[in-house]
Write a protein that holds these residues in place. Structure first.
Motif, PDB file in Angstrom:
ATOM      1  N   THR B  14       0.840  -1.205   0.000  1.00 30.12           N
ATOM      2  CA  THR B  14       0.000   0.000   0.000  1.00 30.12           C
ATOM      3  C   THR B  14       0.872   1.251   0.000  1.00 30.12           C
ATOM      4  O   THR B  14       0.471   2.281  -0.542  1.00 30.12           O
ATOM      5  N   ARG B  17       1.397   2.401  -3.533  1.00 35.18           N
ATOM      6  CA  ARG B  17       0.267   2.527  -4.466  1.00 35.18           C
ATOM      7  C   ARG B  17       0.403   3.802  -5.287  1.00 35.18           C
ATOM      8  O   ARG B  17       0.621   4.882  -4.744  1.00 35.18           O
ATOM      9  N   GLY B  18       0.331   3.629  -6.573  1.00 40.07           N
ATOM     10  CA  GLY B  18       0.403   4.774  -7.466  1.00 40.07           C
ATOM     11  C   GLY B  18       1.809   5.325  -7.666  1.00 40.07           C
ATOM     12  O   GLY B  18       1.983   6.375  -8.273  1.00 40.07           O
ATOM     13  N   THR B 219      -8.215  -7.503 -11.151  1.00 42.78           N
ATOM     14  CA  THR B 219      -7.695  -6.149 -11.372  1.00 42.78           C
ATOM     15  C   THR B 219      -6.215  -6.189 -11.727  1.00 42.78           C
ATOM     16  O   THR B 219      -5.782  -5.608 -12.728  1.00 42.78           O
ATOM     17  N   ASN B 251      -2.872  -2.348  -8.400  1.00 42.33           N
ATOM     18  CA  ASN B 251      -4.331  -2.555  -8.302  1.00 42.33           C
ATOM     19  C   ASN B 251      -5.155  -1.280  -8.520  1.00 42.33           C
ATOM     20  O   ASN B 251      -6.000  -1.334  -9.400  1.00 42.33           O
ATOM     21  N   ASN B 252      -5.140  -0.187  -7.808  1.00 38.96           N
ATOM     22  CA  ASN B 252      -4.225   0.251  -6.770  1.00 38.96           C
ATOM     23  C   ASN B 252      -4.859   0.337  -5.380  1.00 38.96           C
ATOM     24  O   ASN B 252      -4.463   1.188  -4.595  1.00 38.96           O
ATOM     25  N   ASP B 253      -5.861  -0.502  -5.125  1.00 38.74           N
ATOM     26  CA  ASP B 253      -6.454  -0.489  -3.790  1.00 38.74           C
ATOM     27  C   ASP B 253      -6.682  -1.926  -3.349  1.00 38.74           C
ATOM     28  O   ASP B 253      -6.252  -2.876  -4.025  1.00 38.74           O
TER      29      ASP B 253
END
Lengths: 384, 384
Positions: B14, B17-18, B219, B251-253
């Motif tokens: 996490t 993410r991104g 995803t 994913n990004n979650d």
């Protein structure tokens, strides 16, 4: 950021969201959607359903939408009151519909609607919505184009959506869908093509040359198994491509954020290439690109002086936005409807920190639930 | 309803993410993920990242997850404190990683972790996580199975995820991935196979016979263009199939609701059949089916007497849930992370009406943002 442009919807169908899923198209239409529409769609249904949709669209950051359904005067009145910007179609279809008997009746009534709404509101553009090339014959399609051109009105039409449609066109006219439209002069004026899943290599250049605005609806195309549109090929050919949700009966929401990421994901996996249709490309499709596709380039879809003040605030407080490396990545790959905080259309605040200011949401929810209860009971009795 | 089972994750990611999207796999790994991991992944990174992930998973209704990352003791401690249920992997990989030098070092350290955590918490199961057949050779894979069987511990492994992996296996062993694992006795014990995008017709029956729990990650498979897993074929063959989010970097979650609908949508469009992988089927995959896939059938994934009290409340107040015809349709096709109201694991309330009770979310957000700021600066300097 600029508000989102939902290029294809049937807003009032929010009242049918989740009424039936996972069915073959004809089972879904003939045993659920059509019976519910025949029995229940009237001006009141359209008012409640469109209010429900406008509530969801404002809440999710959509500021402009293109709609195709029945009772366009009612739709336009709801849009006028709630403050959104919309293209509202006079639907033209050669079958008995809730508000017309056949194609010529719907054309006559459509002209009345266009005359009543042209120039009446800066936010509402009356357009023509001929349903598709399998619900109108070539002559009726050409007549609709002529009527639209008489008023200088754009057209929105389902275009090359399914293998069925393309096969029907080949069988009936010896041409694929878009070639047929081109051959009868239907593309001689501003045209928004919804779906465009199956354009041929010969048709894609026609879309570019005729400046057809293509609206890609990835959720609907996946959920009802219409196919995977060649989005990157169309963009590469210079076609104007925007995004849409389609109706909530085949989605089942009006979430443009999910349309963005599904558009990207679907092209990536189909082409086995993670580089195609980047986050910034699909964000453009949902804003400036969508505006260009429907003919509002230079009016909405960007934040710069001289354009209409259609803008939204997205809160990045939620855990799924923590941490933050790249705003565009988060907007496309993480954000959902519930992250939108505030919405302004035409300079007017429609939602402030999650509170809708132009719709009585308690009343709309109560009316929607009451009407859906009656629809559910009727379908249960019918399908026993 | 029962809490959701996320069968494959790299929770601490996490924090990434991104950090980078829309890149070819090797560019993404070599210029972003690996450099960030080499420089920043330590016990503190894993603590903060896992806390952030547990926050997001609780908030989104996940009550059990299977994790594979580094510093498993830290992961287990975070899970123990925040109240979730998890399988935590001792990752085994034959390269220098943040917490080991090579395969034998990671095996030795893994044994220590398993010994420390077996029987320590009713909610935490230490397992082995051999990374993949291209980061461990056949001998190392067999040694990992032997170690796992010594402790009666399940194994989670990336399995037949990408065309690269399958080709590597063919080139190296003259066999596809799952045939290789079968041939070396790797499947002689509880095995969770993550992804399984490219099983052959010969391999699918092996998965069923060996009771391999397959975790589908739609995803991630779409976003990094791994491919479309033959989910309906595996289910028809009797394979146990659950769902997972993979790490938030791809994913990004950690939104299991979106995994459900993407699983359904992706099979429908690939097979051009809207009837396949219905809402109720994917809801089962995210609950009872996922529990069966990881070996917790009869313990979690259902609400009935005798099982652990892992349950969630989903609020249907939001506009996108109005009106309501079918609860399962709404859960699968509309619900998102933010609709979950309350979460109970093992009888303990972890979230009440949106308020996290077992994590100091302000502290976690602040720590995550501070660490991500340093990672961003380092990557910008590196990639200038």
């Amino acid at each position: 950021m600029p508000g989102l442009v939902n290029g294809h919807s049937h807003a009032a169908m929010t009242l049918l969201r989740g009424v039936a899923d996972d069915l073959a198209l004809m089972d879904w239409l003939n045993n659920y959607i059509f019976p519910a529409e025949v029995e229940f769609v009237d001006a009141e249904f359209v008012r409640i359903g469109t209010e429900l949709a406008c509530w969801e669209m404002i809440r999710g950051g959509t500021t402009t939408f293109v709609d195709m359904y029945y009772y366009p005067d009612v739709i336009a009145e709801v849009v006028e009151d709630c403050g959104l910007r919309a293209y509202v179609s006079a639907t033209v279809i050669d079958q008995r519909s809730p508000d017309a008997e056949n194609a010529s009746d719907s054309l006559v009534k459509g002209a009345g609607f266009v005359e009543r709404w042209q120039g009446r509101s800066s936010r509402i553009t009356p357009i023509y919505g001929p349903h598709a090339n399998y619900t109108l014959n070539a002559e009726q399609l050409a007549a609709t184009r002529a009527a639209a051109n008489r008023y200088g009105a754009p057209i929105s039409i389902h275009m090359s959506e399914s293998p069925f449609e393309v096969q029907y066109s080949k069988d009936t006219y010896g041409m694929t869908s878009i070639e047929l439209l081109e051959s009868i002069g239907f593309l001689d004026g501003p045209t928004i093509g919804a779906h465009v899943v199956w354009p041929t290599d010969r048709e894609i250049p026609i879309l570019a040359e005729r400046k057809v605005g293509v609206i890609h609806n990835p959720t609907s195309n996946m959920k009802i198994a219409s196919g995977i549109a060649p989005v990157t090929a169309m963009l590469a050919a210079g076609v104007r491509v925007g995004l849409g949700t389609d109706g909530a009966a085949s989605n089942n929401d009006l979430d443009m954020w999910e349309e963005m990421r599904l558009a990207s994901f679907l092209q990536k996996v189909e082409q086995m290439n993670p580089e195609v249709l980047s986050a910034s490309t699909v964000l453009t499709m949902a804003t400036r690109g969508g505006a260009a596709a429907i003919g509002l380039e230079g009016e909405v879809g960007e934040l710069r002086p001289g354009l209409r003040a259609d803008l939204i605030q997205v809160a990045f407080d939620d855990v799924h936005h923590v941490p933050l490396y790249d705003v565009v990545s988060h907007l496309v790959y993480v954000t959902d409807e519930q992250d939108v905080a505030s919405v302004v259309v035409d300079g007017r605040l429609l939602m402030r920190e999650g509170n809708l200011l132009t719709l009585d949401t308690d009343r709309v929810a109560a009316e929607a639930r009451e009407l859906a209860g009656r629809i559910k009971a009727a379908l249960e009795e019918r399908n026993q």
